[in-house]
Design a protein around this motif. Structure first.
Motif, PDB file in Angstrom:
ATOM      1  N   LYS A 177       0.845  -1.207   0.000  1.00 24.38           N
ATOM      2  CA  LYS A 177       0.000   0.000   0.000  1.00 24.38           C
ATOM      3  C   LYS A 177       0.873   1.248   0.000  1.00 24.38           C
ATOM      4  CE  LYS A 177      -3.704  -2.490   0.245  1.00 24.38           C
ATOM      5  NZ  LYS A 177      -4.465  -2.744  -0.944  1.00 24.38           N
ATOM      6  N   ALA A 178       1.331   1.659  -1.165  1.00 22.40           N
ATOM      7  CA  ALA A 178       2.314   2.734  -1.315  1.00 22.40           C
ATOM      8  C   ALA A 178       1.862   4.050  -0.690  1.00 22.40           C
ATOM      9  CB  ALA A 178       2.650   2.940  -2.791  1.00 22.40           C
ATOM     10  N   HIS A 179       0.654   4.491  -0.959  1.00 19.39           N
ATOM     11  CA  HIS A 179       0.187   5.764  -0.406  1.00 19.39           C
ATOM     12  C   HIS A 179       0.148   5.711   1.117  1.00 19.39           C
ATOM     13  CE1 HIS A 179      -1.996   9.489   0.144  1.00 19.39           C
ATOM     14  NE2 HIS A 179      -2.838   8.821   0.919  1.00 19.39           N
ATOM     15  N   ALA A 195       4.485   6.372   7.556  1.00 19.94           N
ATOM     16  CA  ALA A 195       5.886   6.681   7.877  1.00 19.94           C
ATOM     17  C   ALA A 195       5.939   8.017   8.618  1.00 19.94           C
ATOM     18  CB  ALA A 195       6.739   6.730   6.609  1.00 19.94           C
ATOM     19  N   ARG A 196       5.167   8.995   8.137  1.00 16.14           N
ATOM     20  CA  ARG A 196       5.088  10.289   8.835  1.00 16.14           C
ATOM     21  C   ARG A 196       4.544  10.094  10.250  1.00 16.14           C
ATOM     22  NH1 ARG A 196       2.528  11.668   4.018  1.00 16.14           N
ATOM     23  NH2 ARG A 196       3.925  12.704   2.578  1.00 16.14           N
ATOM     24  N   GLY A 197       3.459   9.351  10.351  1.00 16.29           N
ATOM     25  CA  GLY A 197       2.847   9.104  11.653  1.00 16.29           C
ATOM     26  C   GLY A 197       3.783   8.368  12.595  1.00 16.29           C
ATOM     27  N   ALA A 198       4.530   7.416  12.065  1.00 13.89           N
ATOM     28  CA  ALA A 198       5.476   6.666  12.894  1.00 13.89           C
ATOM     29  C   ALA A 198       6.542   7.592  13.483  1.00 13.89           C
ATOM     30  CB  ALA A 198       6.127   5.550  12.071  1.00 13.89           C
ATOM     31  N   LEU A 199       7.074   8.477  12.662  1.00 12.62           N
ATOM     32  CA  LEU A 199       8.079   9.417  13.168  1.00 12.62           C
ATOM     33  C   LEU A 199       7.474  10.280  14.276  1.00 12.62           C
ATOM     34  CD1 LEU A 199       9.724  10.410   9.775  1.00 12.62           C
ATOM     35  CD2 LEU A 199      10.771   9.013  11.594  1.00 12.62           C
ATOM     36  N   GLU A 200       6.239  10.721  14.106  1.00 12.53           N
ATOM     37  CA  GLU A 200       5.562  11.515  15.144  1.00 12.53           C
ATOM     38  C   GLU A 200       5.338  10.704  16.414  1.00 12.53           C
ATOM     39  OE1 GLU A 200       4.822  14.753  15.400  1.00 12.53           O
ATOM     40  OE2 GLU A 200       5.860  14.988  13.477  1.00 12.53           O
ATOM     41  N   ASN A 201       5.177   9.395  16.261  1.00  9.04           N
ATOM     42  CA  ASN A 201       4.958   8.523  17.416  1.00  9.04           C
ATOM     43  C   ASN A 201       6.257   8.042  18.051  1.00  9.04           C
ATOM     44  OD1 ASN A 201       2.177   8.649  17.482  1.00  9.04           O
ATOM     45  ND2 ASN A 201       1.901   6.906  16.118  1.00  9.04           N
ATOM     46  N   GLY A 202       7.390   8.571  17.610  1.00 11.01           N
ATOM     47  CA  GLY A 202       8.662   8.243  18.245  1.00 11.01           C
ATOM     48  C   GLY A 202       9.442   7.116  17.614  1.00 11.01           C
ATOM     49  N   ARG A 256      11.314   3.132  -0.403  1.00  9.30           N
ATOM     50  CA  ARG A 256      11.001   4.368  -1.140  1.00  9.30           C
ATOM     51  C   ARG A 256      10.184   5.319  -0.269  1.00  9.30           C
ATOM     52  NH1 ARG A 256       9.290   1.285  -6.382  1.00  9.30           N
ATOM     53  NH2 ARG A 256      11.257   1.229  -7.476  1.00  9.30           N
ATOM     54  N   ALA A 257       9.218   4.772   0.437  1.00 13.88           N
ATOM     55  CA  ALA A 257       8.373   5.593   1.308  1.00 13.88           C
ATOM     56  C   ALA A 257       9.212   6.237   2.407  1.00 13.88           C
ATOM     57  CB  ALA A 257       7.250   4.756   1.910  1.00 13.88           C
ATOM     58  N   VAL A 258      10.069   5.458   3.039  1.00 18.04           N
ATOM     59  CA  VAL A 258      10.913   5.993   4.113  1.00 18.04           C
ATOM     60  C   VAL A 258      11.846   7.076   3.561  1.00 18.04           C
ATOM     61  CG1 VAL A 258      12.742   5.464   5.778  1.00 18.04           C
ATOM     62  CG2 VAL A 258      10.796   3.911   5.530  1.00 18.04           C
ATOM     63  N   GLU A 259      12.502   6.804   2.442  1.00 16.50           N
ATOM     64  CA  GLU A 259      13.411   7.797   1.844  1.00 16.50           C
ATOM     65  C   GLU A 259      12.676   9.096   1.526  1.00 16.50           C
ATOM     66  OE1 GLU A 259      14.815   5.516  -1.512  1.00 16.50           O
ATOM     67  OE2 GLU A 259      16.672   4.988  -0.467  1.00 16.50           O
ATOM     68  N   GLU A 260      11.496   8.979   0.941  1.00 15.02           N
ATOM     69  CA  GLU A 260      10.715  10.163   0.562  1.00 15.02           C
ATOM     70  C   GLU A 260      10.327  10.992   1.791  1.00 15.02           C
ATOM     71  OE1 GLU A 260       6.260  10.818  -1.025  1.00 15.02           O
ATOM     72  OE2 GLU A 260       7.512   9.544  -2.310  1.00 15.02           O
ATOM     73  N   ILE A 261       9.873  10.340   2.828  1.00 10.25           N
ATOM     74  CA  ILE A 261       9.423  11.063   4.017  1.00 10.25           C
ATOM     75  C   ILE A 261      10.605  11.651   4.776  1.00 10.25           C
ATOM     76  CG2 ILE A 261       8.185  10.855   6.218  1.00 10.25           C
ATOM     77  CD1 ILE A 261       6.542  10.732   3.403  1.00 10.25           C
ATOM     78  N   LEU A 262      11.708  10.941   4.857  1.00 12.11           N
ATOM     79  CA  LEU A 262      12.892  11.509   5.508  1.00 12.11           C
ATOM     80  C   LEU A 262      13.366  12.745   4.758  1.00 12.11           C
ATOM     81  CD1 LEU A 262      14.976   8.353   6.532  1.00 12.11           C
ATOM     82  CD2 LEU A 262      13.404   9.711   7.938  1.00 12.11           C
ATOM     83  N   ALA A 263      13.402  12.678   3.425  1.00 10.70           N
ATOM     84  CA  ALA A 263      13.802  13.834   2.618  1.00 10.70           C
ATOM     85  C   ALA A 263      12.818  14.991   2.812  1.00 10.70           C
ATOM     86  CB  ALA A 263      13.892  13.444   1.141  1.00 10.70           C
ATOM     87  N   GLU A 264      11.541  14.687   2.791  1.00 11.33           N
ATOM     88  CA  GLU A 264      10.496  15.707   2.972  1.00 11.33           C
ATOM     89  C   GLU A 264      10.653  16.433   4.305  1.00 11.33           C
ATOM     90  OE1 GLU A 264       6.242  14.636   4.496  1.00 11.33           O
ATOM     91  OE2 GLU A 264       6.189  14.587   2.299  1.00 11.33           O
ATOM     92  N   GLN A 265      11.064  15.687   5.336  1.00 10.62           N
ATOM     93  CA  GLN A 265      11.181  16.265   6.669  1.00 10.62           C
ATOM     94  C   GLN A 265      12.602  16.743   6.988  1.00 10.62           C
ATOM     95  OE1 GLN A 265       9.277  13.982   9.739  1.00 10.62           O
ATOM     96  NE2 GLN A 265       7.363  13.868   8.617  1.00 10.62           N
ATOM     97  N   GLY A 266      13.496  16.640   6.013  1.00  9.74           N
ATOM     98  CA  GLY A 266      14.863  17.103   6.225  1.00  9.74           C
ATOM     99  C   GLY A 266      15.650  16.263   7.211  1.00  9.74           C
ATOM    100  N   ILE A 267      15.314  14.980   7.301  1.00  9.26           N
ATOM    101  CA  ILE A 267      16.003  14.067   8.221  1.00  9.26           C
ATOM    102  C   ILE A 267      17.099  13.351   7.454  1.00  9.26           C
ATOM    103  CG2 ILE A 267      15.738  12.045   9.710  1.00  9.26           C
ATOM    104  CD1 ILE A 267      12.795  12.903  10.099  1.00  9.26           C
TER     105      ILE A 267
END
Length: 145
Positions: free
Chosen positions: A73-75, A81-88, A115-126
């Motif tokens: 489930k790509a989307h 992934a965003r939610g996981a980072l917010e949850n610690g 791909r999802a992790v890379e995209e979200i890390l880049a989006e958040q500047g991590i």
């Protein structure tokens, strides 16, 4: 939609994990087409199941991310992934969920998770340098130890 305590708790959980866009932004765009889905997600997913004792939010996020990898489930991978980072959940933990998924879900599913992790890390500047593993692997070529 009827707003009650379960609904309010669910909306708060969505806001914590996904920000106002993932909470009020979703609910405010409710239509006759998607009202039952939005109500179910807010009330039962985030207002009930995510609030149960026994697992922390971070554990639930890791489990959810793994199940989404398994289903391809790509989307939703990107959303969670965003939610996981917010949850610690740390970027390293997300990577390890992806690596572990290679064994049980296969390489194509793991690639989509990565791909999802890379995209979200880049989006958040991590930074994507997590533990120096890639540097160590490059210094020791196979057969040259």
């Amino acid at each position: 939609m009827i707003q009650d305590e379960l609904y309010d708790v669910g909306l708060g959980q969505r806001r914590t994990m996904f920000g106002p866009q993932g909470a009020e932004g979703q609910v405010e765009h409710t239509s006759d087409l998607n009202d039952k889905l939005q109500d179910f997600v807010t009330r039962y997913c985030f207002g009930d199941i995510w609030q149960r004792d026994g697992l922390s939010y971070a554990e639930r996020s890791r489990i959810t991310f793994a199940m989404l990898i398994a289903q391809g489930k790509a989307h939703e991978l990107r959303v969670h992934a965003r939610g996981a980072l917010e949850n610690g959940v740390t970027p390293l933990e997300l990577r390890e969920v992806v690596v572990h998924s290679i064994l049980y879900c296969g390489i194509p599913a793991a690639v989509e998770g990565l791909r999802a992790v890379e995209e979200i890390l880049a989006e958040q500047g991590i930074p994507q340098q997590l533990d120096g593993e890639s540097d160590r692997a490059q210094r020791v070529a196979p057969g040259t130890e």
